[in-house]
Design a protein around this motif. Structure first.
Motif, PDB file in Angstrom:
ATOM      1  N   GLY A   1       0.818  -1.204   0.000  1.00 54.17           N
ATOM      2  CA  GLY A   1       0.000   0.000   0.000  1.00 54.17           C
ATOM      3  C   GLY A   1       0.853   1.256   0.000  1.00 54.17           C
ATOM      4  N   CYS A   2       1.988   1.176   0.673  1.00 51.86           N
ATOM      5  CA  CYS A   2       2.847   2.335   0.863  1.00 51.86           C
ATOM      6  C   CYS A   2       3.643   2.712  -0.397  1.00 51.86           C
ATOM      7  CB  CYS A   2       3.804   2.052   2.013  1.00 51.86           C
ATOM      8  SG  CYS A   2       4.809   3.451   2.518  1.00 51.86           S
ATOM      9  N   ALA A   3       4.266   1.730  -1.039  1.00 50.54           N
ATOM     10  CA  ALA A   3       5.138   2.006  -2.180  1.00 50.54           C
ATOM     11  C   ALA A   3       4.429   2.715  -3.342  1.00 50.54           C
ATOM     12  CB  ALA A   3       5.800   0.707  -2.654  1.00 50.54           C
ATOM     13  N   PRO A   4       3.249   2.254  -3.776  1.00 48.96           N
ATOM     14  CA  PRO A   4       2.564   2.972  -4.868  1.00 48.96           C
ATOM     15  C   PRO A   4       2.176   4.397  -4.492  1.00 48.96           C
ATOM     16  CG  PRO A   4       1.635   0.775  -4.579  1.00 48.96           C
ATOM     17  CD  PRO A   4       2.522   1.029  -3.394  1.00 48.96           C
ATOM     18  N   MET A   5       1.764   4.602  -3.228  1.00 46.32           N
ATOM     19  CA  MET A   5       1.413   5.954  -2.786  1.00 46.32           C
ATOM     20  C   MET A   5       2.632   6.870  -2.825  1.00 46.32           C
ATOM     21  SD  MET A   5      -1.209   5.582   0.416  1.00 46.32           S
ATOM     22  CE  MET A   5      -2.906   5.035   0.157  1.00 46.32           C
ATOM     23  N   TYR A   6       3.769   6.348  -2.360  1.00 47.69           N
ATOM     24  CA  TYR A   6       4.980   7.163  -2.336  1.00 47.69           C
ATOM     25  C   TYR A   6       5.462   7.460  -3.757  1.00 47.69           C
ATOM     26  CZ  TYR A   6       9.426   8.971  -0.624  1.00 47.69           C
ATOM     27  OH  TYR A   6      10.491   9.792  -0.334  1.00 47.69           O
ATOM     28  N   TRP A   7       5.390   6.473  -4.622  1.00 49.14           N
ATOM     29  CA  TRP A   7       5.772   6.688  -6.025  1.00 49.14           C
ATOM     30  C   TRP A   7       4.859   7.726  -6.677  1.00 49.14           C
ATOM     31  CZ3 TRP A   7       2.592   5.715 -10.289  1.00 49.14           C
ATOM     32  CH2 TRP A   7       3.193   5.963 -11.527  1.00 49.14           C
ATOM     33  N   ASN A   8       3.559   7.622  -6.418  1.00 50.17           N
ATOM     34  CA  ASN A   8       2.584   8.548  -6.995  1.00 50.17           C
ATOM     35  C   ASN A   8       2.873   9.982  -6.557  1.00 50.17           C
ATOM     36  OD1 ASN A   8       0.358   9.638  -8.231  1.00 50.17           O
ATOM     37  ND2 ASN A   8      -1.125   8.324  -7.233  1.00 50.17           N
ATOM     38  N   PHE A   9       3.171  10.144  -5.275  1.00 56.58           N
ATOM     39  CA  PHE A   9       3.452  11.478  -4.742  1.00 56.58           C
ATOM     40  C   PHE A   9       4.742  12.047  -5.340  1.00 56.58           C
ATOM     41  CE2 PHE A   9       5.332  14.452  -1.753  1.00 56.58           C
ATOM     42  CZ  PHE A   9       4.255  15.280  -1.438  1.00 56.58           C
ATOM     43  N   CYS A  10       5.811  11.263  -5.261  1.00 56.48           N
ATOM     44  CA  CYS A  10       7.123  11.748  -5.719  1.00 56.48           C
ATOM     45  C   CYS A  10       7.137  12.062  -7.218  1.00 56.48           C
ATOM     46  CB  CYS A  10       8.201  10.718  -5.399  1.00 56.48           C
ATOM     47  SG  CYS A  10       8.528  10.530  -3.635  1.00 56.48           S
ATOM     48  N   SER A  11       6.536  11.189  -8.022  1.00 56.91           N
ATOM     49  CA  SER A  11       6.566  11.377  -9.476  1.00 56.91           C
ATOM     50  C   SER A  11       5.736  12.572  -9.920  1.00 56.91           C
ATOM     51  CB  SER A  11       6.064  10.107 -10.178  1.00 56.91           C
ATOM     52  OG  SER A  11       4.724   9.828  -9.828  1.00 56.91           O
ATOM     53  N   ARG A  12       4.766  12.983  -9.099  1.00 58.30           N
ATOM     54  CA  ARG A  12       3.960  14.156  -9.442  1.00 58.30           C
ATOM     55  C   ARG A  12       4.628  15.455  -8.995  1.00 58.30           C
ATOM     56  NH1 ARG A  12      -2.272  13.094  -7.935  1.00 58.30           N
ATOM     57  NH2 ARG A  12      -2.395  15.245  -8.689  1.00 58.30           N
ATOM     58  N   VAL A  13       5.494  15.366  -7.987  1.00 62.42           N
ATOM     59  CA  VAL A  13       6.226  16.551  -7.533  1.00 62.42           C
ATOM     60  C   VAL A  13       7.466  16.774  -8.398  1.00 62.42           C
ATOM     61  CG1 VAL A  13       7.509  17.586  -5.622  1.00 62.42           C
ATOM     62  CG2 VAL A  13       5.410  16.317  -5.170  1.00 62.42           C
ATOM     63  N   VAL A  14       8.213  15.695  -8.649  1.00 59.21           N
ATOM     64  CA  VAL A  14       9.425  15.757  -9.472  1.00 59.21           C
ATOM     65  C   VAL A  14       9.342  14.671 -10.553  1.00 59.21           C
ATOM     66  CG1 VAL A  14      11.944  15.631  -9.505  1.00 59.21           C
ATOM     67  CG2 VAL A  14      10.768  16.548  -7.491  1.00 59.21           C
ATOM     68  N   PRO A  15       9.409  15.020 -11.830  1.00 55.97           N
ATOM     69  CA  PRO A  15       9.334  14.009 -12.901  1.00 55.97           C
ATOM     70  C   PRO A  15      10.401  12.938 -12.741  1.00 55.97           C
ATOM     71  CG  PRO A  15       9.164  16.229 -13.812  1.00 55.97           C
ATOM     72  CD  PRO A  15       9.530  16.385 -12.359  1.00 55.97           C
ATOM     73  N   GLU A  16      10.039  11.697 -13.084  1.00 58.08           N
ATOM     74  CA  GLU A  16      10.970  10.573 -12.912  1.00 58.08           C
ATOM     75  C   GLU A  16      12.245  10.724 -13.736  1.00 58.08           C
ATOM     76  OE1 GLU A  16       9.409   6.404 -12.178  1.00 58.08           O
ATOM     77  OE2 GLU A  16       7.683   7.304 -13.182  1.00 58.08           O
ATOM     78  N   ASN A  17      12.154  11.413 -14.870  1.00 59.61           N
ATOM     79  CA  ASN A  17      13.342  11.569 -15.713  1.00 59.61           C
ATOM     80  C   ASN A  17      14.220  12.745 -15.290  1.00 59.61           C
ATOM     81  OD1 ASN A  17      11.647  13.628 -16.429  1.00 59.61           O
ATOM     82  ND2 ASN A  17      11.533  13.110 -18.610  1.00 59.61           N
TER      83      ASN A  17
END
Length: 358
Positions: free
Chosen positions: A284-300
């Protein structure tokens, strides 16, 4: 007919899977929101159920009827552009707040299950989540995510077995809990507690359910699957709550009540259940954290990985300091009241559509 039933079951499973997180699996949120009121907690469950059925079925059917493609569309539909953007932002902040609660839950689980510092559990969970998000190991989440069903089955099995050991103690436990001051409550009133339990989940459901409903084959599947999911989820709450009441004097002192029940049944079962809870928190935690981080700072972006690490470290530190029961009590209350504001928009939109005949 078989495909329709399967689709409805899939929707029901998705609803339960979304709502059963670390707080539910540990039992702490169920202790505070329901068992702490004794048998009046059944009334709180009924309040949660009514709100849940109305909102879930509404979200699913609107998703299909309005062809909603993303969370932004859902919030705009219910609240308009300005208010919709506000609630979308609140739902977005809930992602990182939940991550911290999950880190706290992992610390409490390992501390109670293996008698170590809560920091150990928070750090282990934090590092795993940071590595997963930083390296994009989403397949690992999918593999472990299948254990979510096992988590639900174990919660039902453990609490059901414990309840059968001494069901007559429920009445005694209901009377005893009224004298206990160590159990946190979101409200002095059981009805308000039941109300807040569903409204703190409301913004997340509004972002997820319409998309699920949009992909279904028919509105019948949305309605049947939605109601079935609500019945299954709230039925599990009742089972867990009653099991807690049979030994509330001890359960009420534990940060992870479900783990305590497992420890009373068998030590080996408790160790295994600890691991399953941690895996459930991770998925539950990992997808939420990925969703938050990728929307604040682009993955690339070159800043993506440093951002993931720095924010994760702060999350681990804060999560290991904050007591699990306090985290659930304060944070869920705040989002419960924010969700209440959103519920007014949902109800208003429902009656506006009814009045216009659409």
């Amino acid at each position: 007919m078989n495909s329709m039933l399967f689709s409805s079951l899939t929707i029901a499973g998705a609803i339960c899977g979304y709502l059963i997180g670390g707080g539910f699996a540990s039992g702490q949120e169920l202790l505070q929101y329901f068992a702490s009121y004794g048998l009046k907690g059944l009334g709180a469950v009924a309040v949660s159920f009514l709100i849940m059925v109305f909102c879930v079925v509404n979200f699913l059917t609107v998703g299909k009827k309005e062809n909603i493609q993303n969370a932004h569309d859902a919030f705009t539909y219910y609240c308009g552009k300005k208010a919709g953007s506000f609630f979308e932002f609140i739902a977005f902040t809930y992602l990182i707040v939940q991550v911290i609660v999950f880190f706290t839950g992992a610390g409490a689980t390992i501390a109670q299950g293996f008698d170590v510092s809560p920091f150990v559990g928070s750090a282990i969970m934090g590092v795993l989540v940071i590595i997963t998000v930083m390296l994009g190991l989403r397949k690992l989440i999918d593999i472990v995510g299948s254990l979510g069903v096992l988590l639900v089955v174990m919660v039902i099995g453990i609490t059901g077995t414990f309840l059968l050991k001494n069901p007559s103690a429920i009445i005694e436990g209901s009377e005893q809990v009224a004298t206990m001051s160590n159990i946190l409550q979101p409200s002095k009133n059981w009805a308000v507690s039941g109300f807040l339990y569903m409204t703190f989940n409301l913004l997340g459901l509004a972002a997820f359910m319409p998309l699920l409903g949009q992909k279904s084959e028919s509105q019948f599947e949305n309605v049947f699957g939605g109601v079935l999911g609500c019945v299954a989820f709230c039925g599990t709450i009742v089972l867990v709550m009653l099991a807690f009441l049979t030994d509330i004097g001890n359960v009420g002192t534990k940060l992870v009540p479900n783990l305590y029940l497992a420890q009373q049944l068998h030590p080996t079962l408790a160790s295994f259940f600890s691991i399953v809870i941690l895996l459930g928190i991770y998925t539950g935690c990992a997808p939420m954290y990925w969703n938050f981080c990728s929307r604040v700072v682009p993955e690339n972006s070159k800043y993506y990985k440093p951002f993931v690490i720095i924010l994760g470290v702060f999350g681990i530190i804060f999560g290991s300091i904050l007591p699990f029961d306090v985290a659930i009590n304060i944070i869920y209350q705040i989002y419960g009241y924010l969700g209440t504001l959103f519920l007014f928009f949902v109800i208003a939109k429902f009656f506006m559509k009814k009045k216009s005949g659409k």
